[in-house]
Motif scaffolding. Structure first.
Motif, PDB file in Angstrom:
ATOM      1  N   THR A 127      20.881  -3.686 -19.955  1.00  0.00           N
ATOM      2  CA  THR A 127      21.745  -4.669 -19.302  1.00  0.00           C
ATOM      3  C   THR A 127      22.819  -3.970 -18.484  1.00  0.00           C
ATOM      4  O   THR A 127      23.121  -4.381 -17.353  1.00  0.00           O
ATOM      5  CB  THR A 127      22.385  -5.609 -20.345  1.00  0.00           C
ATOM      6  N   ARG A 186      22.176 -12.574 -16.259  1.00  0.00           N
ATOM      7  CA  ARG A 186      22.351 -11.457 -17.194  1.00  0.00           C
ATOM      8  C   ARG A 186      23.547 -11.667 -18.118  1.00  0.00           C
ATOM      9  O   ARG A 186      23.515 -11.262 -19.277  1.00  0.00           O
ATOM     10  CB  ARG A 186      22.574 -10.150 -16.423  1.00  0.00           C
ATOM     11  N   CYS A 187      24.621 -12.243 -17.573  1.00  0.00           N
ATOM     12  CA  CYS A 187      25.894 -12.347 -18.287  1.00  0.00           C
ATOM     13  C   CYS A 187      26.458 -13.759 -18.135  1.00  0.00           C
ATOM     14  O   CYS A 187      27.256 -14.028 -17.240  1.00  0.00           O
ATOM     15  CB  CYS A 187      26.894 -11.346 -17.733  1.00  0.00           C
ATOM     16  N   SER A 231      22.518 -13.373 -25.979  1.00  0.00           N
ATOM     17  CA  SER A 231      23.009 -12.686 -24.790  1.00  0.00           C
ATOM     18  C   SER A 231      23.815 -11.480 -25.239  1.00  0.00           C
ATOM     19  O   SER A 231      24.682 -11.598 -26.091  1.00  0.00           O
ATOM     20  CB  SER A 231      23.891 -13.612 -23.952  1.00  0.00           C
ATOM     21  N   CYS A 241      25.473  -9.680 -23.003  1.00  0.00           N
ATOM     22  CA  CYS A 241      26.475  -9.519 -21.958  1.00  0.00           C
ATOM     23  C   CYS A 241      27.192 -10.856 -21.791  1.00  0.00           C
ATOM     24  O   CYS A 241      26.555 -11.903 -21.671  1.00  0.00           O
ATOM     25  CB  CYS A 241      25.821  -9.103 -20.643  1.00  0.00           C
TER      26      CYS A 241
END
Length: 186
Positions: free
Chosen positions: A45, A81-82, A97, A99
């Protein structure tokens, strides 16, 4: 420790511009600020986020037509991604998750921590450093030493960077405070 995670953000404008007559009533302000928190082993990540940042594809600036202000927004690629609103863990996925994107300032306002104190604050430039003392104690705990840390550091920043409250300003950000749902965008 929380103390190790405190950030000082200095914003500084070009003196030759800000000292012109036309700029005397203007000031730099912190409108939007976000922090990224990577909570993973390995670098998958991290590397993906670094690529987005390097390609200038992590954030975009949008203009709000209703108030004429520019706002910093994460791109959809970064949000994939975040996320700001992190998914809740489930029995099948304890870490949905690794991130998290957290807003430290939005529209010039810092969210309030569960303690009732702002998560971030502008470093005062005046001789009255009561706000610096109080904020330091809200983060580090009550006491004379903690109060002195806040006032001494504010004095050091003001002197070293010639902060003036207009175009040379500093902000303390505590990204490690308790993450209330309002603090992460939920």
């Amino acid at each position: 420790s929380i103390e190790a995670g405190l950030l000082t953000l200095l914003i500084r404008g070009n003196t030759s511009f800000w000292e012109q007559d036309a700029a005397q009533q203007s000031f730099l302000d912190l409108e939007d600020c976000m922090t990224l928190h990577l909570l993973e082993e390995g670098r998958a990540t991290y590397d993906a986020v670094q690529e987005l940042l390097a390609a200038n594809e992590a954030f975009e600036v949008g203009l709000d037509a209703s108030d004429g202000r520019a706002h910093l927004n994460p791109t959809s690629a970064l949000l994939q991604r975040c996320p700001i609103s992190t998914p809740k863990p489930t029995a099948d996925d304890f870490f949905p998750s690794t991130c998290v994107l957290k807003r430290e300032f939005q529209d010039g306002v810092s969210p309030t921590a569960l303690t009732g104190q702002p998560a971030s604050v502008e470093v005062p430039t005046s001789a009255d450093r009561t706000a610096a003392s109080m904020w330091a104690q809200s983060v580090l705990g009550a006491g004379d030493h903690q109060a002195n840390v806040g006032t001494s550091f504010a004095q050091h920043l003001t002197t070293r960077y010639k902060m003036n409250g207009r175009y040379v300003r500093a902000f303390w950000i505590n990204p490690a405070y308790e993450w209330a749902p309002s603090g992460v965008g939920s």
